[in-house]
Design an enzyme around this catalytic site. Structure first.
Site, short mmCIF file in Angstrom:
data_model
loop_
_atom_site.label_atom_id
_atom_site.label_comp_id
_atom_site.label_asym_id
_atom_site.label_seq_id
_atom_site.Cartn_x
_atom_site.Cartn_y
_atom_site.Cartn_z
N CYS A 20 8.39 -4.98 -10.84
CA CYS A 20 7.28 -4.07 -10.57
C CYS A 20 6.03 -4.50 -11.34
CB CYS A 20 7.69 -2.63 -10.87
SG CYS A 20 6.62 -1.40 -10.07
N HIS A 36 13.10 -1.70 -8.19
CA HIS A 36 13.79 -1.16 -9.36
C HIS A 36 15.28 -1.01 -9.03
CE1 HIS A 36 10.23 -0.30 -11.76
NE2 HIS A 36 9.68 0.24 -10.69
#
Length: 491
Positions: free
Chosen positions: A329, A431
């Site tokens: 991310c 994630h």
């Protein structure tokens, strides 16, 4: 009409074990044949999760939902506060971005939110036999009492009996419990039906005289004394025992960003017996890791500039010549060429240079992407979720890491992440990318081969979690008075 049974776990302070006790009770009630729902009206955390329908919620209630045998849903944690800077946070309400506010602005919104919570809670009453509610911090924050919507204020709102938990491991548990009770109003004290001593080490016989004296002082019984025992379960605050396998041959290092988020991305790695995970906070900590992870961040640009200032960016660039790097991310965004912020979502800087290790540019958008995904590469399946404000654009010659084929249950076809030509630097928005067996096994076996170690099958993290949830429930059931708890909830 059947009336919903409710029990609320409050604590003498933060990190006394409220979340894990709620988790245990959810699994116990499920084992006993009841439909049970976890609930926390307001949570503050940098770790979050994306539900099957693209909503955002706190990680603690995700684990509690798993313990209850439920699919996590945003109504279990209707208010999530995600700190963005000093005295500021992003408000997530019912899984969607509500807005940004200062601490005072949010405090003044609580009455309005309280009314919404009360209406919403009525829907839970129609679906379950029992709801296990978690408080936040301490109910004795007397400066917050008038607008409380997460501790005694919420318990009163839904008429829930309360058990008060204290952490004996940190010391002062009797003073904490007695002091908390002293600062409550008479009505609030009457709502507390018992105490739980958590994280106990030692001989219970030595503790018993203190329990008797405490009961004489506060006039409520001790419902249980739960031993100190670590389980391989995720921790929403990132208080991970990274050095559990400190002498393990595989050294994985995680850059500890000032605004690091989604600590749970590493939980699946720490269960592997030959893996040691550690944080890097300075150049001196860097060492010679077998794998370097640049994690997610609540403010990517500010954290990138912090790495630049302390010299860690140069260490990462130097390491990239020979080592393996995975950015997740915000960490993925940092590894790219440039980070552009035309709407000043994260910073006053319109453009910031990245580390230049991946051939992508990031543009921060006003709308947050929140989605559950399934993806693959040539020989690897992964699953997880995306939470990000930025979009990465591929520059000429960039190679995607994964192809996403499922978003929130719908078929799609789009690229995710990037990998350099050498194949040792990669980034992804996903994630939980290590939670699945295949990608984790591939990454670790590549390291094992480079170190002339025998390859291994990765541990099934979901199966391990279920086993640990049952072990946790057994431990708590053995050490608290469940008959008394069933009595106070009217079952």
């Amino acid at each position: 009409m059947f009336k919903l049974a409710k029990i609320m776990i409050q604590g003498t302070g933060s990190s006394v074990g409220k979340s894990i006790l709620v988790t245990a009770l959810c699994r116990i009630f499920k084992q006993d044949g009841y439909t049970v729902c976890p609930y926390k009206s307001q949570n503050m955390a940098l770790n979050s999760y994306i539900t099957y329908d693209g909503k955002e919620m706190g990680r603690a209630q995700v684990l509690q939902a798993h313990a209850a045998g439920l699919e996590p849903e945003a109504y279990m944690n209707p208010i999530l506060l995600k700190p963005t800077g000093d005295k500021k946070c992003q408000i997530i309400f019912n899984g969607e971005v509500y807005g940004n506010s200062t601490a005072m602005e949010y405090h003044n919104m609580k009455t309005k939110f309280g009314e919404k919570l009360k209406d919403q809670f009525k829907n839970i009453e129609e679906k379950f036999d029992i709801v296990v509610i978690e408080g936040a911090g301490s109910p004795a924050e007397i400066n917050l009492r008038d607008k409380d919507i997460v501790n005694m204020g919420f318990a009163e709102m839904v008429d829930a009996p309360v058990l008060l938990a204290g952490d004996i491991d940190r010391g002062g548990v009797f003073a904490s419990l007695a002091g908390t009770m002293l600062l409550l109003t008479e009505e609030e004290r009457n709502r507390v039906k018992g105490t739980i001593i958590n994280k106990f080490r030692g001989d219970i016989e030595i503790l018993k005289p203190g329990l008797k004296m405490l009961e004489d002082i506060i006039k409520i019984p001790t419902v249980g004394v739960v031993p100190y025992l670590k389980f391989q379960l995720e921790d929403e605050d990132g208080a991970i025992d990274f050095n559990r396998n400190i002498n393990a041959p595989i050294d994985i290092a995680v850059i500890k960003l000032p605004r690091i988020s989604n600590f749970t991305d590493f939980d699946a790695l720490k269960v592997e017996e030959d893996v040691s995970i550690r944080y890097i906070t300075s150049k001196e900590d860097f060492g010679k890791p077998d794998l370097l992870i640049v994690p997610g961040s609540k403010n990517t640009i500010e954290d990138l500039l912090a790495l630049r200032k302390c010299g860690l960016e140069e260490k990462i660039k130097e390491y990239s010549k020979t080592g393996t790097i995975i950015g997740i991310c915000g960490g993925y965004q940092m590894l790219g060429k440039t980070l552009k912020d035309p709407y000043k979502v994260e910073s006053e800087e319109l453009e910031t240079q990245g580390m230049g290790l991946l051939n992508v540019d990031t543009v921060f958008e006003k709308e947050k992407v929140t989605t559950r995904v399934k993806a693959n590469s040539e020989d690897t399946e992964v699953y997880g979720y995306e939470i990000h404000m930025g979009i990465c654009n591929y520059k000429e010659g960039a190679k995607p890491l994964f192809n996403i084929y499922d978003e929130n249950g719908k078929k799609v076809n789009r690229n995710d992440g990037a990998i350099n030509e050498k194949g040792n630097v990669m980034g992804t928005y996903i994630h939980g990318v290590f939670d699945g067996v295949e990608f984790r096994e591939k990454v670790l076996n590549n390291i094992r081969k480079s170190k002339n170690m025998e390859e291994r099958n990765a541990i099934n993290y979901e199966n391990l979690r279920e086993k640990n949830l049952d072990m946790l429930a057994d431990l708590v059931r053995e050490n608290i008075d469940m008959d008394y708890i069933y009595k106070i909830i009217g079952m």
